[in-house]
Design a protein around this motif. Structure first.
Motif, PDB file in Angstrom:
ATOM      1  N   ALA A  61      -0.267   7.128   2.372  1.00 21.24           N
ATOM      2  CA  ALA A  61       0.429   7.732   3.508  1.00 21.24           C
ATOM      3  C   ALA A  61       0.009   7.090   4.828  1.00 21.24           C
ATOM      4  O   ALA A  61       0.822   6.930   5.742  1.00 21.24           O
ATOM      5  CB  ALA A  61       0.168   9.238   3.551  1.00 21.24           C
ATOM      6  N   GLY A  62      -1.244   6.716   4.956  1.00 14.75           N
ATOM      7  CA  GLY A  62      -1.727   6.058   6.174  1.00 14.75           C
ATOM      8  C   GLY A  62      -1.028   4.730   6.419  1.00 14.75           C
ATOM      9  O   GLY A  62      -0.704   4.382   7.555  1.00 14.75           O
ATOM     10  N   ALA A  63      -0.772   3.994   5.346  1.00 13.36           N
ATOM     11  CA  ALA A  63      -0.070   2.707   5.473  1.00 13.36           C
ATOM     12  C   ALA A  63       1.369   2.931   5.940  1.00 13.36           C
ATOM     13  O   ALA A  63       1.892   2.160   6.751  1.00 13.36           O
ATOM     14  CB  ALA A  63      -0.088   1.962   4.141  1.00 13.36           C
ATOM     15  N   PHE A  64       2.000   4.008   5.444  1.00 12.81           N
ATOM     16  CA  PHE A  64       3.359   4.306   5.870  1.00 12.81           C
ATOM     17  C   PHE A  64       3.386   4.662   7.357  1.00 12.81           C
ATOM     18  O   PHE A  64       4.249   4.186   8.099  1.00 12.81           O
ATOM     19  CB  PHE A  64       3.953   5.444   5.030  1.00 12.81           C
ATOM     20  N   GLU A  65       2.434   5.473   7.802  1.00 12.90           N
ATOM     21  CA  GLU A  65       2.340   5.821   9.224  1.00 12.90           C
ATOM     22  C   GLU A  65       2.156   4.568  10.074  1.00 12.90           C
ATOM     23  O   GLU A  65       2.738   4.450  11.160  1.00 12.90           O
ATOM     24  CB  GLU A  65       1.184   6.790   9.471  1.00 12.90           C
ATOM     25  N   GLU A  66       1.378   3.638   9.585  1.00 15.03           N
ATOM     26  CA  GLU A  66       1.156   2.380  10.296  1.00 15.03           C
ATOM     27  C   GLU A  66       2.451   1.573  10.422  1.00 15.03           C
ATOM     28  O   GLU A  66       2.764   1.031  11.498  1.00 15.03           O
ATOM     29  CB  GLU A  66       0.103   1.564   9.527  1.00 15.03           C
ATOM     30  N   LEU A  67       3.237   1.514   9.353  1.00 18.12           N
ATOM     31  CA  LEU A  67       4.527   0.818   9.402  1.00 18.12           C
ATOM     32  C   LEU A  67       5.479   1.495  10.397  1.00 18.12           C
ATOM     33  O   LEU A  67       6.160   0.819  11.163  1.00 18.12           O
ATOM     34  CB  LEU A  67       5.186   0.801   8.020  1.00 18.12           C
ATOM     35  N   VAL A  68       5.509   2.815  10.368  1.00 18.29           N
ATOM     36  CA  VAL A  68       6.391   3.547  11.284  1.00 18.29           C
ATOM     37  C   VAL A  68       5.981   3.261  12.724  1.00 18.29           C
ATOM     38  O   VAL A  68       6.829   2.971  13.573  1.00 18.29           O
ATOM     39  CB  VAL A  68       6.374   5.066  10.985  1.00 18.29           C
TER      40      VAL A  68
ATOM     41  N   ARG B 201       0.837  -1.204   0.000  1.00 19.67           N
ATOM     42  CA  ARG B 201       0.000   0.000   0.000  1.00 19.67           C
ATOM     43  C   ARG B 201       0.870   1.252   0.000  1.00 19.67           C
ATOM     44  O   ARG B 201       0.541   2.245  -0.647  1.00 19.67           O
ATOM     45  CB  ARG B 201      -0.940  -0.005   1.209  1.00 19.67           C
ATOM     46  N   VAL B 202       1.979   1.207   0.714  1.00 18.68           N
ATOM     47  CA  VAL B 202       2.906   2.345   0.726  1.00 18.68           C
ATOM     48  C   VAL B 202       3.455   2.577  -0.675  1.00 18.68           C
ATOM     49  O   VAL B 202       3.591   3.720  -1.122  1.00 18.68           O
ATOM     50  CB  VAL B 202       4.060   2.112   1.733  1.00 18.68           C
ATOM     51  N   SER B 203       3.759   1.497  -1.385  1.00 19.15           N
ATOM     52  CA  SER B 203       4.297   1.639  -2.741  1.00 19.15           C
ATOM     53  C   SER B 203       3.283   2.273  -3.684  1.00 19.15           C
ATOM     54  O   SER B 203       3.654   2.819  -4.714  1.00 19.15           O
ATOM     55  CB  SER B 203       4.775   0.294  -3.291  1.00 19.15           C
ATOM     56  N   ASP B 204       1.999   2.237  -3.298  1.00 16.65           N
ATOM     57  CA  ASP B 204       0.948   2.920  -4.065  1.00 16.65           C
ATOM     58  C   ASP B 204       0.650   4.301  -3.490  1.00 16.65           C
ATOM     59  O   ASP B 204      -0.431   4.850  -3.697  1.00 16.65           O
ATOM     60  CB  ASP B 204      -0.342   2.080  -4.069  1.00 16.65           C
ATOM     61  N   ASP B 205       1.606   4.850  -2.723  1.00 17.05           N
ATOM     62  CA  ASP B 205       1.520   6.195  -2.128  1.00 17.05           C
ATOM     63  C   ASP B 205       0.407   6.337  -1.086  1.00 17.05           C
ATOM     64  O   ASP B 205      -0.191   7.396  -0.949  1.00 17.05           O
ATOM     65  CB  ASP B 205       1.369   7.269  -3.211  1.00 17.05           C
TER      66      ASP B 205
ATOM     67  N   THR C 146      16.371   5.581   8.224  1.00 19.05           N
ATOM     68  CA  THR C 146      15.954   4.301   7.654  1.00 19.05           C
ATOM     69  C   THR C 146      14.554   4.403   7.068  1.00 19.05           C
ATOM     70  O   THR C 146      14.307   3.966   5.939  1.00 19.05           O
ATOM     71  CB  THR C 146      16.011   3.192   8.725  1.00 19.05           C
ATOM     72  N   PHE C 147      13.633   4.993   7.824  1.00 14.88           N
ATOM     73  CA  PHE C 147      12.259   5.138   7.309  1.00 14.88           C
ATOM     74  C   PHE C 147      12.211   6.058   6.095  1.00 14.88           C
ATOM     75  O   PHE C 147      11.433   5.828   5.164  1.00 14.88           O
ATOM     76  CB  PHE C 147      11.322   5.646   8.407  1.00 14.88           C
ATOM     77  N   LEU C 148      13.065   7.069   6.072  1.00 18.05           N
ATOM     78  CA  LEU C 148      13.135   7.954   4.907  1.00 18.05           C
ATOM     79  C   LEU C 148      13.575   7.165   3.676  1.00 18.05           C
ATOM     80  O   LEU C 148      13.007   7.308   2.592  1.00 18.05           O
ATOM     81  CB  LEU C 148      14.105   9.100   5.194  1.00 18.05           C
ATOM     82  N   ARG C 149      14.572   6.294   3.855  1.00 20.36           N
ATOM     83  CA  ARG C 149      15.028   5.462   2.736  1.00 20.36           C
ATOM     84  C   ARG C 149      13.954   4.474   2.288  1.00 20.36           C
ATOM     85  O   ARG C 149      13.814   4.197   1.095  1.00 20.36           O
ATOM     86  CB  ARG C 149      16.308   4.725   3.102  1.00 20.36           C
TER      87      ARG C 149
ATOM     88  N   GLU D  63       8.579   2.685  -4.445  1.00 24.19           N
ATOM     89  CA  GLU D  63       8.133   2.269  -5.777  1.00 24.19           C
ATOM     90  C   GLU D  63       8.921   1.072  -6.293  1.00 24.19           C
ATOM     91  O   GLU D  63       8.455   0.359  -7.170  1.00 24.19           O
ATOM     92  CB  GLU D  63       8.228   3.448  -6.745  1.00 24.19           C
ATOM     93  N   ARG D  64      10.101   0.853  -5.735  1.00 21.77           N
ATOM     94  CA  ARG D  64      10.936  -0.283  -6.166  1.00 21.77           C
ATOM     95  C   ARG D  64      10.722  -1.518  -5.295  1.00 21.77           C
ATOM     96  O   ARG D  64      11.287  -2.572  -5.564  1.00 21.77           O
ATOM     97  CB  ARG D  64      12.420   0.119  -6.129  1.00 21.77           C
ATOM     98  N   TYR D  65       9.918  -1.394  -4.232  1.00 16.64           N
ATOM     99  CA  TYR D  65       9.730  -2.517  -3.306  1.00 16.64           C
ATOM    100  C   TYR D  65       9.050  -3.685  -4.010  1.00 16.64           C
ATOM    101  O   TYR D  65       8.077  -3.512  -4.739  1.00 16.64           O
ATOM    102  CB  TYR D  65       8.881  -2.074  -2.110  1.00 16.64           C
TER     103      TYR D  65
END
Length: 198
Positions: A9-16, A3-7, A44-47, A53-55
């Motif tokens: 943002a909520g999924a990224f916050e969840e991973l963090v 989901r993060v790879s599809d931009d 690390t999270f920034l990377r 998109e490459r994940y």
């Protein structure tokens, strides 16, 4: 992460939220300085976000994350060596700053309400274990932390560290032997193992 790879943002916050405490704990152990753990975790999270998109969902996300974390920690160590920076406060100051040594030294002391002298002894033991872990080589320390505190299998650690499972098994065996040797002076006569090595 898909989901993060599809931009998303909520999924990224969840991973963090899910991985941040684990990543900070790992960075305290494998980074060049415990004080930099938070910054290295953020890097690390920034990377991760930049590479979204490459994940490709091949291995477990945590394995991929810890591979990136290991690279960030190694880069930070190289940068600090190049700058010849010396950190005067090398050891964590609280049990929360401890990369798992509190577990090794007996966390029951913290909640037991035992006599103050026993509490001091427990704190001293935790500090000795922290110093011993930090004195291991980078690869041994990383493998130990991923095995002991992230409960990763040999195969997952091997993928994260770009080694073979056999090499990881050997690395962990050497780490345990080295820890035992480092801690032997403390066990025998109460002297700090780091002082003995210097």
């Amino acid at each position: 992460m898909l989901r993060v790879s599809d931009d998303d943002a909520g999924a990224f916050e969840e991973l963090v939220r899910k991985y941040h405490p684990r990543l900070v704990r790992l960075m305290r152990a494998i980074g060049p300085s415990p004080e930099l753990a938070e910054d290295l975790a953020q890097e690390t999270f920034l990377r991760v976000f930049r590479a979204r998109e490459r994940y490709q969902a091949g291995a477990k996300f945590s394995t991929w994350l810890f591979t990136i974390a290991g690279n960030v920690a190694r880069n930070a160590s190289r940068t600090m060596r190049r700058r010849h920076e010396v950190n005067e406060v090398d050891a964590p100051q609280s049990p929360d700053d401890n990369p798992g040594a509190g577990i090794l030294a007996g966390t029951a002391l913290d909640a037991s309400g035992l006599m103050p002298t026993r509490q001091v002894e427990g704190d001293e033991r935790a500090e000795i274990v922290r110093q011993a872990i930090r004195s291991l080589g980078e690869r041994q320390r990383t493998a130990l932390m991923l095995s002991r505190f992230e409960n990763m299998s040999y195969a997952e650690i091997a993928e994260s560290m770009e080694l073979t499972p056999k090499a990881v098994k050997s690395l962990l065996s050497r780490a345990r032997v080295n820890l035992r040797e480092i801690l032997q002076a403390y066990m025998d006569n109460g002297s700090s193992p780091v002082e003995e090595q210097e």
